[in-house]
Design an enzyme around this catalytic site. Structure first.
Site, PDB file in Angstrom:
ATOM      1  N   THR A 272       0.821  -1.215   0.000  1.00 54.76           N
ATOM      2  CA  THR A 272       0.000   0.000   0.000  1.00 54.76           C
ATOM      3  C   THR A 272       0.853   1.262   0.000  1.00 54.76           C
ATOM      4  OG1 THR A 272      -1.669  -1.150   1.259  1.00 54.76           O
ATOM      5  CG2 THR A 272      -1.640   1.246   1.473  1.00 54.76           C
TER       6      THR A 272
ATOM      7  N   ARG B  88     -13.843  -8.056   0.557  1.00 60.96           N
ATOM      8  CA  ARG B  88     -12.975  -7.749   1.708  1.00 60.96           C
ATOM      9  C   ARG B  88     -12.449  -6.306   1.614  1.00 60.96           C
ATOM     10  NH1 ARG B  88      -7.459  -5.903   2.595  1.00 60.96           N
ATOM     11  NH2 ARG B  88      -6.817  -6.680   4.607  1.00 60.96           N
ATOM     12  N   VAL B  89     -12.508  -5.616   2.745  1.00 59.01           N
ATOM     13  CA  VAL B  89     -11.944  -4.270   2.824  1.00 59.01           C
ATOM     14  C   VAL B  89     -10.967  -4.247   3.989  1.00 59.01           C
ATOM     15  CG1 VAL B  89     -12.484  -1.853   3.332  1.00 59.01           C
ATOM     16  CG2 VAL B  89     -13.968  -3.148   1.801  1.00 59.01           C
TER      17      VAL B  89
HETATM   18  C1  SD4 Z   1      -4.839  -3.904   3.439  1.00 61.97           C
HETATM   19  N1  SD4 Z   1      -3.152  -2.556   4.485  1.00 61.97           N
HETATM   20  O1  SD4 Z   1      -5.731  -3.939   2.589  1.00 61.97           O
HETATM   21  C2  SD4 Z   1      -3.729  -2.916   3.237  1.00 61.97           C
HETATM   22  C3  SD4 Z   1      -2.751  -3.370   2.228  1.00 61.97           C
HETATM   23  C4  SD4 Z   1      -2.311  -4.713   2.273  1.00 61.97           C
HETATM   24  O2  SD4 Z   1      -0.737  -6.262   2.998  1.00 61.97           O
HETATM   25  O3  SD4 Z   1      -2.872  -5.505   1.625  1.00 61.97           O
HETATM   26  N2  SD4 Z   1      -1.254  -4.996   2.962  1.00 61.97           N
HETATM   27  O4  SD4 Z   1      -4.819  -4.626   4.428  1.00 61.97           O
END
Ligand code: SD4
Length: 333
Positions: A193, A221-222
Site C-alpha cells: 500500500t 474484503r476491505v
Molecule cells: C490492506 N493494508 O488492505 C492494506 C494493504 C495490504 O498487505 O494488503 N497490505 O490490508
C-alpha cells in the site's frame, strides 16, 4: 464598613485584573513570539513529503508540487497517482492483484488539514481512487462511498472506466488458482500500500492512503487503508500517521488514530509508531506471520517509522533531497 470593604476588594480585584490583564497580554505576546519563532525554524524544513515503501517517484512528485506551493492534500494525491498508474505495481491501482475471483477492487482515503475526509471502498474499474476519495469529501455530503455506488459516482465526476486487471496480474492470479491457499505475504516484492503524508509550505499536514488490498482476498474484503483512523489519520494541530501491512490487525487497534493521539500526549513520531506496533505484538503471537508498518510526522516536521519485520523502508522528501530510509523493526529474534 461593608461598603468600604467592598470598594477595597473591588479595587484590589481590578488591580488584580489589570495586572492579570497585562500578564495575560504579555503571555499572549510571548506565545505569539514562540509560535513565530518555531514557525521560522520549521519553515527551513518545509515542505516535507513521506510515503510508505521505496516509492521514490511518488515523493519526488509530491515534493515538486509542494515546492510550487500546492497545498498538502493535492500534493499527496499527485504523488500517489504515480503508483496508481504504474502497471508494474501489483499492490496499488491499475495492475493491482485481484481478489479470488479475479476482480481488482481498490480502497482509498484522504484526510485534509481541516479535518475533512473522504473514502472509497472496494471500487472496480477506476484507477485514481485517491482523487475519487477526495471527490467524495468535496462533492458529496458523505464521507464513505462503497463498491458500485462509488464507481457510479466516479463516472458522474468524469472518471474513465478502465480494466484494472493487467495481463501480468491475470497470469499471476491464474497461477495462484492452481493451489489457492491463502497466506498473507510479508513485504510483498518490497512494496505494498502507498500511504503519503505531506506538510506544505504553510506547515499544514494532509494525507492519503491507496491500495488494491491483500492479494487474492475474499470478494468484498476491505482492509484498513480506506478506514479513517486505521489506515490514515491527520490532526493538523498534532501530526499524521499512515499504515501498511495486514489491515485486519491495524483495524483492531485503530493504529493511525492511536499514533496521532500518542503524539498529542507528547510522544515523538518514532516512539508513537513503536507503541502502536507494540499494541499488536504484545497481544498477538501470530505477528510472526504478518507485517505491519507505520510512518508518522508531527507538527514540528519530525518523522518516524516502525514495523514488525525487517524489510520495510519509507521515502522522505525534504529540502529537495529524496531519500529511502530503512525502518527499525520489532522482530529481532
Ligand atoms: C490492506 N493494508 O488492505 C492494506 C494493504 C495490504 O498487505 O494488503 N497490505 O490490508
Amino acid at each position: 464598613m461593608k461598603r468600604r470593604q467592598f470598594i477595597k476588594n473591588a479595587s484590589i480585584t481590578s488591580v488584580g485584573l489589570a495586572v492579570g490583564g497585562s500578564v495575560l497580554s504579555c503571555m499572549e505576546e510571548t506565545s505569539e513570539k514562540t509560535k513565530k519563532e518555531s514557525m521560522m525554524t520549521i519553515e527551513n524544513k518545509l515542505p516535507i513529503a513521506i510515503c510508505t515503501w521505496a516509492f521514490a517517484g511518488a515523493t519526488a512528485k509530491s515534493g515538486e508540487e509542494l515546492n510550487k506551493g500546492v497545498k498538502a492534500l493535492d500534493a499527496a494525491i499527485s504523488g500517489v497517482e504515480v503508483e496508481e498508474e504504474n502497471l508494474k505495481n501489483t499492490t496499488v491501482g491499475k495492475g493491482g492483484a485481484p481478489d479470488r475471483q479475479g476482480n481488482v477492487t481498490l480502497d482509498a482515503c484522504v484526510m485534509d488539514s481541516n479535518g475533512d475526509c473522504g473514502s472509497v471502498l472496494c471500487v472496480e474499474n477506476i484507477t485514481n481512487v485517491a482523487e475519487l476519495a477526495k471527490r467524495v469529501m468535496t462533492e458529496t455530503p458523505h464521507v464513505i462511498l462503497a463498491a458500485k455506488g462509488a464507481e457510479e459516482f466516479a463516472y458522474i465526476q468524469g472518471f474513465k472506466k478502465e480494466n484494472l486487471l493487467t495481463e501480468d496480474s491475470k497470469k499471476a492470479w491464474e497461477e495462484w488458482l492452481k493451489s489457492p491457499e491463502y497466506k498473507p505475504l510479508i513485504n510483498i516484492e518490497n512494496h505494498d500500500t502507498i500511504g503519503m503524508l505531506c506538510m506544505d509550505k504553510d506547515g499544514d499536514i494532509a494525507g492519503v492512503c491507496t491500495t488494491s488490498g491483500l492479494s487474492y482476498k475474499m470478494k468484498g474484503r476491505v482492509g484498513d487503508s480506506p478506514i479513517i483512523g486505521s489506515g490514515l489519520f491527520i490532526d493538523n494541530t498534532v501530526g499524521g500517521a499512515v499504515a501498511t501491512g495486514m489491515g485486519e490487525e491495524v483495524l483492531k487497534t485503530v493504529g493511525s488514530f492511536l499514533i496521532v493521539e500518542l503524539m498529542r500526549n507528547g510522544m515523538s513520531p518514532q516512539k508513537a509508531c513503536e507503541e502502536a506496533v507494540s499494541r499488536i505484538t504484545s497481544k498477538n503471537d501470530r505477528y510472526k506471520d504478518f507485517q505491519i508498518a507505520y510512518i508518522a510526522i508531527n507538527k514540528a516536521g519530525e518523522t518516524g517509522s516502525y514495523c514488525i519485520h525487517e524489510g520495510f523502508t519509507y521515502m522522505k522528501y525534504q529540502n529537495k533531497v529524496n531519500e529511502n530510509i530503512h525502518s527499525d523493526y520489532f522482530n529481532k529474534a
